[in-house]
Enzyme design. Structure first.
Site, PDB file in Angstrom:
ATOM      1  N   SER A  47       0.814  -1.216   0.000  1.00 34.00           N
ATOM      2  CA  SER A  47       0.000   0.000   0.000  1.00 34.00           C
ATOM      3  C   SER A  47       0.849   1.270   0.000  1.00 34.00           C
ATOM      4  O   SER A  47       0.305   2.368   0.037  1.00 34.00           O
ATOM      5  CB  SER A  47      -0.895   0.001   1.244  1.00 34.00           C
ATOM      6  N   THR A 165      -1.686   3.305   5.125  1.00 34.37           N
ATOM      7  CA  THR A 165      -0.728   4.382   4.914  1.00 34.37           C
ATOM      8  C   THR A 165       0.375   4.249   5.943  1.00 34.37           C
ATOM      9  O   THR A 165       0.096   3.924   7.088  1.00 34.37           O
ATOM     10  CB  THR A 165      -1.438   5.738   5.151  1.00 34.37           C
ATOM     11  N   THR A 183       1.722   7.056   0.916  1.00 32.31           N
ATOM     12  CA  THR A 183       0.809   5.984   0.502  1.00 32.31           C
ATOM     13  C   THR A 183       0.786   5.850  -1.014  1.00 32.31           C
ATOM     14  O   THR A 183       1.074   6.808  -1.744  1.00 32.31           O
ATOM     15  CB  THR A 183      -0.620   6.277   1.005  1.00 32.31           C
ATOM     16  N   ARG A 193      -7.368   9.701  -8.599  1.00 34.79           N
ATOM     17  CA  ARG A 193      -7.857   9.810  -7.212  1.00 34.79           C
ATOM     18  C   ARG A 193      -6.690  10.112  -6.266  1.00 34.79           C
ATOM     19  O   ARG A 193      -5.636   9.493  -6.317  1.00 34.79           O
ATOM     20  CB  ARG A 193      -8.544   8.510  -6.819  1.00 34.79           C
ATOM     21  N   THR A 216      -4.602   6.805   9.028  1.00 37.79           N
ATOM     22  CA  THR A 216      -4.516   5.777   7.999  1.00 37.79           C
ATOM     23  C   THR A 216      -5.929   5.250   7.768  1.00 37.79           C
ATOM     24  O   THR A 216      -6.817   5.451   8.596  1.00 37.79           O
ATOM     25  CB  THR A 216      -3.573   4.639   8.438  1.00 37.79           C
ATOM     26  N   GLY A 217      -6.144   4.609   6.662  1.00 40.16           N
ATOM     27  CA  GLY A 217      -7.465   4.061   6.381  1.00 40.16           C
ATOM     28  C   GLY A 217      -8.102   4.736   5.177  1.00 40.16           C
ATOM     29  O   GLY A 217      -7.415   5.270   4.309  1.00 40.16           O
TER      30      GLY A 217
HETATM   31  N1  GLY Z   1      -5.314   6.930   3.593  1.00 40.88           N
HETATM   32  C1  GLY Z   1      -4.726   6.789   2.327  1.00 40.88           C
HETATM   33  C2  GLY Z   1      -5.685   6.954   1.219  1.00 40.88           C
HETATM   34  O1  GLY Z   1      -6.887   6.802   1.392  1.00 40.88           O
HETATM   35  O2  GLY Z   1      -5.229   7.217   0.129  1.00 40.88           O
END
Ligand code: GLY
Length: 312
Positions: A47, A165, A183, A193, A216-217
């Site tokens: 990730s 992340t 990330t 995005r 994170t998330g």
């Molecule tokens: N938290 C990282 C993302 O959604 O890109």
């Protein structure tokens, strides 16, 4: 007093290295950049950086941010040709008048600085994307929450979810705070995005008068509540670190109709070294490194502890 707190157990190796110079008097900014950089280079972390899963078109793009104060932060997003996204964000902070560079401009800035270009798509990530493209249900889908990848911390029962992340906060011996996050974003995201990680106040916020927060998330959820800014503002108004985390997660719960597979994790560190962490659901892990060693811990607060089953 020096300490590092970072998201997920995959921060462990980076924290173990970064804490040594920190304890010897090194800077918090160097420490958080080292932690994030280690994850960027680790192909097992699917990730972040090299090894990160690509967007729906098969292209890996990286987002990163560093911050030491509201007036001193730097970020990059949609970097496609350079691995060291966190170092690049630091260069934006230290060498330009700007806060964020995006896309080809960020890559061109990196090239101008002499940073090496590379193909960010690791063979394993390409193979996963090719299976995802043909609808292989055994690979993680764009719908967040599917368990995927190397089990990196069975001792704390960690399960990994989409949008993980690397986020790190550090406090150094001089009392300076710094934060970094990096990330590859949501797996198989729509091209273009960008999530919360590179945006000050969303994926990362540091105010040396109060403290710092990193998230994170699912970035779309964090962005909806200015998650890390809200955590720091809550502490500025007098909340304890744990109450600040609870306020952010409560705000998320109020504003979104959460699904059981969705995850957001937060870490906060105050200017005097108090630490707390929390998450929407079980599975989040925090790596802490200080004079007592390096350890991986579950978060102190979980909003929905009963959301434990297989995700997705
Ligand atoms: N938290 C990282 C993302 O959604 O890109």
């Amino acid at each position: 007093m020096p300490l590092i707190a970072a998201t997920w157990s995959f921060a462990r190796d980076g924290c173990a290295e970064a804490v040594k110079p920190l304890l010897a008097g090194g800077s918090a900014l160097d420490a958080v950049c080292a932690v994030a950089g280690a994850a960027e280079r680790d192909p097992r972390v699917d990730s972040v950086g090299y090894g990160g899963l690509p967007d729906a078109t098969g292209r890996v793009t990286l987002d990163a941010c560093v911050m030491v104060s509201p007036g001193k932060c730097g970020a990059v997003c949609a970097v496609a040709r350079h691995l060291a996204a966190t170092d690049l964000a630091r260069m934006v902070m230290e060498r330009t008048r700007h806060v964020m560079l995006a896309g080809s401009g960020a890559d061109e800035f990196a090239t101008a600085l002499g940073m090496p270009e590379c193909d960010l798509l690791a063979p394993e990530a390409r193979a996963a994307w090719e299976r995802w493209r043909i609808g292989d249900a055994s690979v993680r889908q764009a719908d967040p929450g599917r368990d995927f990848g190397v089990p990196l911390a069975p001792e704390v029962g960690e399960r990994r979810f989409d949008h993980d992340t690397i986020g790190a906060l550090a406090l150094d011996a001089s009392g300076s705070l710094a934060g970094a996050c990096s990330t590859a974003g949501m797996a198989y995201k729509l091209a273009g995005r960008v999530g919360d990680s590179p945006i000050p106040g969303h994926g990362l916020y540091v105010d040396p008068e109060v403290g710092g927060a990193v998230a994170t998330g699912v970035g779309e959820i964090v962005m909806g509540v200015c998650g890390t800014f809200l955590a720091v503002e809550s502490m500025r108004r007098g909340a304890s670190p744990q109450d600040a985390i609870a306020e952010v997660l409560g705000r998320i719960d109020h504003q979104f109709t959460l699904e059981a597979h969705q995850q957001v994790g937060l870490i906060v560190v105050t200017r005097d070294g108090r630490l707390s962490s929390g998450a929407i659901r079980p599975g989040f892990a925090v790596t802490v490194a200080d004079g007592a060693g390096v350890r991986v811990e579950p978060p102190q607060f979980v909003l929905y502890p009963e959301w434990t089953g297989a995700a997705g």
